[in-house]
Enzyme design. Structure first.
Site, PDB file in Angstrom:
ATOM      1  N   LYS A  42      -7.722  24.152   8.501  1.00 45.70           N
ATOM      2  CA  LYS A  42      -8.136  22.745   8.561  1.00 45.70           C
ATOM      3  C   LYS A  42      -8.997  22.466   9.788  1.00 45.70           C
ATOM      4  O   LYS A  42     -10.047  21.829   9.691  1.00 45.70           O
ATOM      5  CB  LYS A  42      -6.910  21.832   8.589  1.00 45.70           C
ATOM      6  CG  LYS A  42      -6.185  21.713   7.284  1.00 45.70           C
ATOM      7  CD  LYS A  42      -4.979  20.791   7.461  1.00 45.70           C
ATOM      8  CE  LYS A  42      -4.193  20.610   6.194  1.00 45.70           C
ATOM      9  NZ  LYS A  42      -3.044  19.696   6.405  1.00 45.70           N
ATOM     10  N   ALA A  64      -3.495  18.999  11.781  1.00 43.85           N
ATOM     11  CA  ALA A  64      -2.065  19.295  11.845  1.00 43.85           C
ATOM     12  C   ALA A  64      -1.530  19.559  10.452  1.00 43.85           C
ATOM     13  O   ALA A  64      -2.122  19.144   9.452  1.00 43.85           O
ATOM     14  CB  ALA A  64      -1.315  18.123  12.484  1.00 43.85           C
ATOM     15  N   ASP A  65      -0.407  20.246  10.398  1.00 42.91           N
ATOM     16  CA  ASP A  65       0.307  20.429   9.157  1.00 42.91           C
ATOM     17  C   ASP A  65       1.783  20.599   9.484  1.00 42.91           C
ATOM     18  O   ASP A  65       2.133  21.038  10.576  1.00 42.91           O
ATOM     19  CB  ASP A  65      -0.199  21.640   8.368  1.00 42.91           C
ATOM     20  CG  ASP A  65       0.159  21.526   6.902  1.00 42.91           C
ATOM     21  OD1 ASP A  65      -0.478  20.714   6.212  1.00 42.91           O
ATOM     22  OD2 ASP A  65       1.092  22.210   6.461  1.00 42.91           O
ATOM     23  N   THR A  66       2.620  20.241   8.542  1.00 41.43           N
ATOM     24  CA  THR A  66       4.068  20.319   8.723  1.00 41.43           C
ATOM     25  C   THR A  66       4.690  20.953   7.497  1.00 41.43           C
ATOM     26  O   THR A  66       4.233  20.733   6.376  1.00 41.43           O
ATOM     27  CB  THR A  66       4.662  18.911   8.939  1.00 41.43           C
ATOM     28  OG1 THR A  66       4.077  18.346  10.119  1.00 41.43           O
ATOM     29  CG2 THR A  66       6.160  18.961   9.111  1.00 41.43           C
ATOM     30  N   ALA A 101       2.468  22.267  13.171  1.00 35.00           N
ATOM     31  CA  ALA A 101       1.410  22.883  13.968  1.00 35.00           C
ATOM     32  C   ALA A 101       0.331  21.841  14.203  1.00 35.00           C
ATOM     33  O   ALA A 101      -0.048  21.107  13.287  1.00 35.00           O
ATOM     34  CB  ALA A 101       0.828  24.092  13.246  1.00 35.00           C
TER      35      ALA A 101
END
Length: 170
Positions: A42, A64-66, A101
């Site tokens: 991303k 960001a990613d979760t 992250a």
């Protein structure tokens, strides 16, 4: 809320979805590797858009990613309310991890950090699962914060003080 000015850089969705925004895990991919890989894709894609588009100022980009991990199994985004309830059943009475992250890219350099929150979900019976009316269908893990605050009577200001998924606003 912290006074940082920003501009949104949006990706396409649906049939015109960008390849770098597809978040399907690879077969057997570990949750820690997944969240880092997707976040890096991303942020690198976002930086390439900044470089390629005329008129965009070269400012740092953030992505960001979760992911929610129960053991080493990832819980994907639920497809509907029934799927979110299924996930709540899986999480009820268990300890699991929420990995977020966050990456920043600027001038070809990428910095990334991963926050890990260990969450213990209280046991839930069917009536209590049906009572959850604040499930965000795109990111069912946000119900964890609601559960922790409501069920354990936590002060929201003390939740994820080290930068967990809820504190990061993702």
């Amino acid at each position: 809320r912290i006074g940082v000015r920003f501009e949104m850089l949006l990706f396409r969705e649906g049939s015109r979805q960008d390849a770098e925004t597809i978040e399907d895990p690879f077969p057997g991919e570990h949750p820690d590797d997944y969240v880092r890989r997707v976040t890096r894709l991303k942020v690198e894609a976002a930086w390439q858009r900044v470089v390629m588009r005329k008129g965009l100022r070269r400012m740092p980009v953030l992505a960001a990613d979760t992911v929610v991990a129960l053991a080493n199994e990832m819980l994907a985004k639920p497809v509907d309310a029934a799927d979110a309830a299924r996930m709540l059943r899986l999480l009820a009475g268990t300890r699991h991890r929420v990995l977020t992250a966050v990456a920043v890219a600027c001038n070809g350099r990428v910095e990334m950090r991963v926050s890990e929150s260990n969450v213990t979900f209280c046991p839930l019976d069917e009536t209590r699962i049906e009572d959850y009316d604040l499930i965000e269908l795109n990111e069912a893990f946000s119900a964890q914060g609601v559960a922790l605050i409501n069920e354990l009577k936590l002060d929201p200001a003390r939740l994820n003080v080290n930068g967990g998924a809820v504190a990061l606003g993702h």
